[in-house]
Design an enzyme around this catalytic site. Structure first.
Site, PDB file in Angstrom:
ATOM      1  N   LYS A  52       0.836  -1.211   0.000  1.00 41.95           N
ATOM      2  CA  LYS A  52       0.000   0.000   0.000  1.00 41.95           C
ATOM      3  C   LYS A  52       0.869   1.258   0.000  1.00 41.95           C
ATOM      4  O   LYS A  52       0.497   2.277  -0.590  1.00 41.95           O
ATOM      5  CB  LYS A  52      -0.948   0.024   1.210  1.00 41.95           C
ATOM      6  CG  LYS A  52      -1.894  -1.162   1.302  1.00 41.95           C
ATOM      7  CD  LYS A  52      -2.549  -1.505  -0.020  1.00 41.95           C
ATOM      8  CE  LYS A  52      -3.030  -2.932  -0.088  1.00 41.95           C
ATOM      9  NZ  LYS A  52      -2.036  -3.932  -0.426  1.00 41.95           N
ATOM     10  N   SER A 181      -4.133 -12.472 -12.287  1.00 38.53           N
ATOM     11  CA  SER A 181      -4.795 -11.171 -12.134  1.00 38.53           C
ATOM     12  C   SER A 181      -5.649 -11.103 -10.881  1.00 38.53           C
ATOM     13  O   SER A 181      -6.654 -10.394 -10.844  1.00 38.53           O
ATOM     14  CB  SER A 181      -5.655 -10.866 -13.364  1.00 38.53           C
ATOM     15  OG  SER A 181      -6.855 -11.636 -13.337  1.00 38.53           O
ATOM     16  N   ILE A 184      -2.985  -9.605  -5.780  1.00 38.20           N
ATOM     17  CA  ILE A 184      -1.535  -9.365  -5.749  1.00 38.20           C
ATOM     18  C   ILE A 184      -1.021  -9.007  -7.147  1.00 38.20           C
ATOM     19  O   ILE A 184      -0.307  -8.018  -7.330  1.00 38.20           O
ATOM     20  CB  ILE A 184      -0.784 -10.590  -5.183  1.00 38.20           C
ATOM     21  CG1 ILE A 184      -1.133 -10.794  -3.703  1.00 38.20           C
ATOM     22  CG2 ILE A 184       0.730 -10.437  -5.344  1.00 38.20           C
ATOM     23  CD1 ILE A 184      -0.627 -12.096  -3.107  1.00 38.20           C
ATOM     24  N   GLY A 270      -1.204 -17.445  -6.938  1.00 35.88           N
ATOM     25  CA  GLY A 270      -1.806 -18.036  -5.754  1.00 35.88           C
ATOM     26  C   GLY A 270      -0.801 -18.330  -4.660  1.00 35.88           C
ATOM     27  O   GLY A 270       0.377 -17.962  -4.758  1.00 35.88           O
ATOM     28  N   HIS A 443     -23.675  14.993   2.616  1.00 32.64           N
ATOM     29  CA  HIS A 443     -23.376  15.584   1.311  1.00 32.64           C
ATOM     30  C   HIS A 443     -22.369  16.718   1.486  1.00 32.64           C
ATOM     31  O   HIS A 443     -22.462  17.464   2.445  1.00 32.64           O
ATOM     32  CB  HIS A 443     -24.665  16.145   0.703  1.00 32.64           C
ATOM     33  CG  HIS A 443     -24.435  16.912  -0.568  1.00 32.64           C
ATOM     34  ND1 HIS A 443     -24.246  16.293  -1.782  1.00 32.64           N
ATOM     35  CD2 HIS A 443     -24.343  18.253  -0.806  1.00 32.64           C
ATOM     36  CE1 HIS A 443     -24.059  17.228  -2.704  1.00 32.64           C
ATOM     37  NE2 HIS A 443     -24.108  18.425  -2.131  1.00 32.64           N
TER      38      HIS A 443
END
Length: 464
Positions: A52, A181, A184, A270, A443
């Site tokens: 991240k 896909s 990861i 995997g 909002h």
């Protein structure tokens, strides 16, 4: 040597193991945790957190390239890959160090070394200083998983990488092949593609992000192609020919094989559970395709031995492991926890655009016999999304037509990994469409789209 006695021993200090240890200690149990490598496990050190950090750098770089859209000037935009990686490693180290502090704070005994379970109630740990013997009525196996390697596609750290190599890349790829896909593969494809790599993704199934709802997969594919990625679905990499500085991939699609040249390959096909060397099978613990077979309370069927997290099967997600860790610690302490329900665990993928989902896809809900009502709302119809310059995305909801139960929610777009939690809470509280329709969403926020997607399912959408 006499064994040190505990109420609970946890093997593995990843997000399942360390959380189980903390919860056990909170409930008054005497707890030991055994870890062979890093406190925090793969997630904090080589998975969720450092990826991240990398993706955030790519996101900022992407936004810098769009500066003119926002009335800003940013000239001579560039990046320093080593500095990007250094920041990512610092973030990981900070959090891993924090786990050590939490262990001390909760008076948990940490033993660094390789564990085996020679008998029920006993754990033997090979450490730098010799062997330590531990005993406890309850043993939690939280040893996680590692990257699956397919024959002929094995990583070498130079031309062919696993996620670990990709987190500390020896160079910036020029022409990159990503095999797989799932979350990861797509996250690394997104990262390197954003930084300028010519990126190809190969997926053996008929669509990218195959665990997601079909509409979300289709939307994602379109976005990735627009960003310059090449997506090859229903394709398989049969062979990699390695030469100096290049790899020739033999990619089969529809019975025809093409040879394509790359300078870097990332294999993301995997994971394999870390079940070896523990002595589990000798104790009668059942293992199916490298994963420990458990019941809804993570019990292995062998008295006093539990398994949590990646080693205990899908979904292979840190937050699922943590939740299971808490549940087992409570069970050991004599509490009555709720079992973990896989369909209530959200999946999040931090590519560009982000993807998040919880519950059943539309197709799965129909397979299960539900008559469904489906709602959709696009980001382009949301004021906050337009103001942010993030008008690409959609939110989809799936309801049971008879009961109004929220069966599933699926999202793609900016910050959806944060938005999904609203629907998770709703499902946990057994919310119906009426509850969601009557909720006032603030909002201007992206969350208003969640409201509109519910309204759309019942023919009441306002801003579309």
């Amino acid at each position: 040597m006499a064994a040190s006695t505990f109420d609970m021993i946890v093997i593995g200090a990843g997000p399942g193991g360390y959380v189980a240890a903390i919860r056990g200690a909170q409930l008054g149990l005497k707890v030991a945790i055994v870890e062979r490598e890093h406190l925090g496990g793969i997630c904090l050190n080589w998975g969720c957190i450092p990826t991240k950090a990398l993706l955030r750098s790519a996101e900022v770089f992407h936004l810098m390239g769009r500066a003119a859209e926002f009335g800003l000037k940013a000239d001579k935009i560039g990046f320093d890959l080593d500095a990007v990686v250094t920041r990512s490693r610092k973030v990981a180290a900070q959090l891993s160090g924090g786990i050590g502090h939490l262990m001390k704070k909760n008076k948990i005994t940490v033993v660094m070394g390789q564990a085996t379970i020679p008998a029920r109630g006993r754990v033997s740990v090979k450490t730098d200083k010799g062997t330590e013997e531990l005993s406890a009525k309850a043993i939690i196996v939280a040893t996680g998983a590692r990257a699956r390697e397919l024959p002929g596609l094995e990583a070498d750290g130079d031309l062919v990488w696993t996620y670990k190599h990709a987190l500390q890349p020896p160079r910036m790829p020029g022409k990159l092949l990503v095999i797989g896909s799932g979350a990861i593969g797509i996250e690394f494809a997104s990262f390197f593609n954003t930084l300028g790599a010519d990126t190809t993704v190969v997926e053996v199934l008929d669509r990218v992000l195959p665990v997601e709802d079909e509409e979300i997969s289709a939307f994602a594919r379109k976005a990735f192609v627009k960003q310059g990625m090449t997506i090859m679905e229903k394709s398989i990499v049969r062979k990699l020919d390695r030469a100096k500085g290049k790899v020739t991939a033999h990619i089969e699609t529809g019975g025809k094989t093409r040879k394509l040249e790359f300078d870097t390959v990332i294999s993301a096909v995997g994971i394999v559970g870390n079940v070896e060397g523990l002595g589990l099978e000798d104790l009668g613990v059942r293992i199916d395709r490298t994963h420990v077979v458990v019941d809804e309370y993570c019990r292995t069927g062998v008295d006093g031995i539990y398994a949590i997290g990646d080693i205990a099967g899908a979904p292979w997600l840190a937050h699922k492991a943590s939740h299971e860790g808490v549940a087992v610690a409570e069970l050991v302490a004599g509490r009555q926890p709720h079992p973990v329900r896989p369909e209530s665990i959200a999946g999040c993928t931090y590519c560009q655009p982000q993807v998040a989902s919880v519950g059943h896809s539309e197709a799965r809900a129909r397979e299960l016999g539900h008559e469904v009502k489906v709602g959709r709302f696009p980001f382009i119809g949301n004021g906050k999304a337009i103001a942010l310059g993030e008008a690409e995305g959609m939110i989809k909801t799936v309801f049971d037509a008879k009961t109004g139960e929220l069966l599933g929610a699926h999202m793609i777009g900016a910050e959806v990994t944060e938005l999904i939690q609203g629907y998770i809470v709703g499902r946990q509280l057994e919310t119906t469409e009426q509850d969601l329709i009557n909720t006032v969403f603030p909002h201007p926020t992206l969350s208003e789209m969640m409201h509109e997607a519910v309204l759309d399912a019942y023919g009441r959408v306002i801003h579309m």
